[in-house]
Design a protein around this motif. Structure first.
Motif, PDB file in Angstrom:
ATOM      1  N   ASP A 156       2.109   5.336   2.214  1.00  0.00           N
ATOM      2  CA  ASP A 156       3.355   5.061   1.218  1.00  0.00           C
ATOM      3  C   ASP A 156       4.033   5.329   0.484  1.00  0.00           C
ATOM      4  O   ASP A 156       5.520   5.844  -0.001  1.00  0.00           O
ATOM      5  CB  ASP A 156       3.475   3.593   1.358  1.00  0.00           C
ATOM      6  N   ALA A 157       3.295   6.262  -0.744  1.00  0.00           N
ATOM      7  CA  ALA A 157       3.541   6.354  -1.963  1.00  0.00           C
ATOM      8  C   ALA A 157       4.077   7.759  -2.000  1.00  0.00           C
ATOM      9  O   ALA A 157       5.270   8.073  -2.713  1.00  0.00           O
ATOM     10  CB  ALA A 157       2.614   6.741  -3.022  1.00  0.00           C
ATOM     11  N   GLU A 158       3.657   9.341  -0.702  1.00  0.00           N
ATOM     12  CA  GLU A 158       4.685  10.035  -0.944  1.00  0.00           C
ATOM     13  C   GLU A 158       6.176   9.585   0.398  1.00  0.00           C
ATOM     14  O   GLU A 158       6.773  10.351  -0.048  1.00  0.00           O
ATOM     15  CB  GLU A 158       3.627  10.747   0.010  1.00  0.00           C
ATOM     16  N   GLU A 163      12.041   9.100  -0.636  1.00  0.00           N
ATOM     17  CA  GLU A 163      12.805   8.475  -0.487  1.00  0.00           C
ATOM     18  C   GLU A 163      14.060   8.659  -1.945  1.00  0.00           C
ATOM     19  O   GLU A 163      15.185   8.542  -1.593  1.00  0.00           O
ATOM     20  CB  GLU A 163      12.834   6.923  -0.449  1.00  0.00           C
ATOM     21  N   ASP A 164      13.161   7.987  -3.113  1.00  0.00           N
ATOM     22  CA  ASP A 164      13.745   8.719  -4.882  1.00  0.00           C
ATOM     23  C   ASP A 164      14.197   9.591  -4.491  1.00  0.00           C
ATOM     24  O   ASP A 164      15.118   9.833  -5.275  1.00  0.00           O
ATOM     25  CB  ASP A 164      12.636   8.329  -5.310  1.00  0.00           C
ATOM     26  N   ASP A 234       5.051   8.218  11.144  1.00  0.00           N
ATOM     27  CA  ASP A 234       6.092   8.769  11.178  1.00  0.00           C
ATOM     28  C   ASP A 234       5.758   9.971  10.831  1.00  0.00           C
ATOM     29  O   ASP A 234       4.404  10.400  10.760  1.00  0.00           O
ATOM     30  CB  ASP A 234       6.141   8.472  10.181  1.00  0.00           C
ATOM     31  N   ARG A 235       6.369  10.866  10.177  1.00  0.00           N
ATOM     32  CA  ARG A 235       6.022  12.450   9.877  1.00  0.00           C
ATOM     33  C   ARG A 235       4.477  12.642   9.011  1.00  0.00           C
ATOM     34  O   ARG A 235       4.068  12.902   8.850  1.00  0.00           O
ATOM     35  CB  ARG A 235       7.062  12.826   9.639  1.00  0.00           C
ATOM     36  N   TYR A 236       4.767  11.131   8.055  1.00  0.00           N
ATOM     37  CA  TYR A 236       3.873  11.514   7.074  1.00  0.00           C
ATOM     38  C   TYR A 236       2.496  10.833   7.309  1.00  0.00           C
ATOM     39  O   TYR A 236       1.171  10.570   7.092  1.00  0.00           O
ATOM     40  CB  TYR A 236       4.329  10.488   6.036  1.00  0.00           C
ATOM     41  N   GLY A 237       2.617  10.137   8.041  1.00  0.00           N
ATOM     42  CA  GLY A 237       1.268   9.324   9.225  1.00  0.00           C
ATOM     43  C   GLY A 237       1.174   8.204   9.913  1.00  0.00           C
ATOM     44  O   GLY A 237       2.322   7.620   9.880  1.00  0.00           O
ATOM     45  N   ASP A 238       0.031   7.913  10.496  1.00  0.00           N
ATOM     46  CA  ASP A 238       0.410   6.712  11.025  1.00  0.00           C
ATOM     47  C   ASP A 238       0.290   5.297  10.333  1.00  0.00           C
ATOM     48  O   ASP A 238      -0.759   5.167   8.986  1.00  0.00           O
ATOM     49  CB  ASP A 238      -1.436   6.635  11.861  1.00  0.00           C
ATOM     50  N   TYR A 239       0.916   4.498  10.217  1.00  0.00           N
ATOM     51  CA  TYR A 239       0.329   2.900   9.554  1.00  0.00           C
ATOM     52  C   TYR A 239      -0.425   1.929   9.924  1.00  0.00           C
ATOM     53  O   TYR A 239      -0.773   1.082   9.684  1.00  0.00           O
ATOM     54  CB  TYR A 239       2.125   2.623   9.410  1.00  0.00           C
ATOM     55  N   GLY A 240      -0.964   2.374  11.495  1.00  0.00           N
ATOM     56  CA  GLY A 240      -1.778   1.525  11.555  1.00  0.00           C
ATOM     57  C   GLY A 240      -1.237   0.480  12.689  1.00  0.00           C
ATOM     58  O   GLY A 240      -0.310   0.726  13.212  1.00  0.00           O
ATOM     59  N   LYS A 241      -2.316  -0.632  12.914  1.00  0.00           N
ATOM     60  CA  LYS A 241      -1.511  -1.743  13.484  1.00  0.00           C
ATOM     61  C   LYS A 241      -0.900  -2.812  12.729  1.00  0.00           C
ATOM     62  O   LYS A 241      -1.405  -3.210  12.091  1.00  0.00           O
ATOM     63  CB  LYS A 241      -2.734  -2.291  14.101  1.00  0.00           C
ATOM     64  N   ILE A 242       0.113  -2.508  13.027  1.00  0.00           N
ATOM     65  CA  ILE A 242       1.372  -3.658  12.004  1.00  0.00           C
ATOM     66  C   ILE A 242       1.770  -4.819  12.345  1.00  0.00           C
ATOM     67  O   ILE A 242       3.070  -5.411  11.329  1.00  0.00           O
ATOM     68  CB  ILE A 242       2.340  -2.352  10.851  1.00  0.00           C
ATOM     69  N   GLY A 243       1.655  -4.971  13.329  1.00  0.00           N
ATOM     70  CA  GLY A 243       2.118  -6.336  14.081  1.00  0.00           C
ATOM     71  C   GLY A 243       2.054  -6.811  15.055  1.00  0.00           C
ATOM     72  O   GLY A 243       0.886  -6.289  15.858  1.00  0.00           O
ATOM     73  N   ILE A 244       2.067  -8.080  15.697  1.00  0.00           N
ATOM     74  CA  ILE A 244       0.992  -8.913  16.598  1.00  0.00           C
ATOM     75  C   ILE A 244       2.462 -10.656  16.598  1.00  0.00           C
ATOM     76  O   ILE A 244       3.423 -11.109  16.350  1.00  0.00           O
ATOM     77  CB  ILE A 244      -0.240  -9.260  16.188  1.00  0.00           C
TER      78      ILE A 244
END
Length: 343
Positions: A156-158, A163-164, A234-244
């Motif tokens: 997320d930091a990357e 984005e900045d 996304d291209r930076y990797g997997d966010y994992g399971k983020i919603g239910i």
């Protein structure tokens, strides 16, 4: 399961993470006990950070010398009050302040944080050996997402740095990420993470209900319920399971008992995808869709999400608002996200 759980432990450095005062003697010694606790918290999915009164570069260089700098997300090293450092960490990680603990060897610093941020759990460094036994530090399950949590936040930091530096609109930046949003019916192997999400997620959470692994197992084996799980990459990797979502099906009526999304994806414009998907599914089945909403001090954004999606209040009882969906019309999905439905 409903007890307070810590998501991030913020550490002082001098005579806490290491023995000695760096500004007085550069030859400080890493405390083995602190290292053991930091690495175990990391394994459990509890993040570590720093709020320390020190010169920034020498302190960070010392952490690198010890080989432990990557354990600490968004470290705040300087001469401001330590409560200010914790506030900054909280803003970056987007946690509730009651999800933080602070460890320091100076009672004055602990008192300053306790006064400014009374919901932070303050722990004297002399009691460090009790940290791993505290209920607040012991999640019921340690999942794959738990073990990888620090890496997820580093990704997320990357993204944030990219984005900045991006020249263009936010939507144009999101288009560069190549996001893939996957929705599937929960399997038994998902349920530990699903329980963890109900415990940890407070902002994009429609009711605050905590479902246990055992309750969820009963639901996925019942034709009366549908438990959906969302995953994002996304291209930076997997966010994992983020919603239910938990849907109770009563003949021609569906009731959305719980809808939640991880706070880590709020800024990615994907918060309404699962809700729109459920609404489209209800429309295709010709059923009436209701949703439960229990207002809390944290989840106002979820109420707004429902309202923007076309839900209207249909009643209230014992503090729980019943919402009814208007299923007419088309629903918009962000064009920068590929949506996959897995059976």
């Amino acid at each position: 399961m409903n007890g307070k759980k810590i998501k991030c432990v913020v550490w002082d450095l001098d005579n806490t993470v290491w023995d000695g005062v760096l500004a007085e003697d550069g030859d400080v010694k890493l405390r083995r006990e602190a290292l053991k606790i930091i690495t175990e918290l990391d394994r459990r999915g509890i993040l570590n950070s720093i709020s320390s009164k020190n010169s920034h570069c020498p302190a960070i260089n010392k952490l690198k010398e010890f080989g432990i700098d990557e354990f600490f997300l968004c470290p705040q090293v300087g001469w401001n009050p330590k409560s200010e450092g914790i506030k900054t960490i909280r803003q970056i990680l987007n946690f509730g302040i009651d999800a933080f603990a602070f460890v320091d060897d100076q009672q004055f610093e602990l008192d300053e944080v306790a006064f400014s941020l009374p919901d932070v759990l303050c722990i004297h460094a002399d009691a460090m050996d009790t940290i791993l036994e505290m209920d607040e530090m012991n999640p019921r399950f340690v999942t794959k997402d738990s073990v990888n949590r620090r890496k997820l936040y580093m990704n997320d930091a990357e993204r944030g740095k990219a984005e900045d530096s991006f020249k263009g609109s936010k939507e144009s930046f999101l288009e560069t990420l190549g996001m893939i949003f996957t929705i599937n019916e929960a399997a038994e192997s998902d349920l530990k993470r699903v329980e963890e999400l109900t415990v940890r997620t407070h902002q994009l959470n429609s009711t605050g209900t905590v479902y246990s692994y055992e309750e969820l197992l009963g639901m996925i084996n019942s034709p009366q319920y549908s438990v959906l799980v969302a995953q994002l990459e996304d291209r930076y990797g997997d966010y994992g399971k983020i919603g239910i979502s938990v849907i109770e099906k009563k003949g021609r009526v569906w009731e959305l008992k719980l809808l939640l999304m991880s706070c880590r994806v709020i800024s990615k414009g994907v918060g309404s995808i699962m809700l729109n998907y459920i609404m489209d599914s209800a429309y295709e089945k010709g059923v009436v869709l209701f949703a439960d909403f229990v207002p809390t001090e944290h989840n106002r954004i979820m109420y707004i999400t429902y309202k923007f999606a076309g839900f209207e209040e249909a009643g209230e009882e014992n503090g729980q608002i019943r919402l009814k969906a208007n299923l007419e019309g088309s629903r918009n999905y962000p064009g920068y996200v590929s949506i996959i439905r897995e059976e």
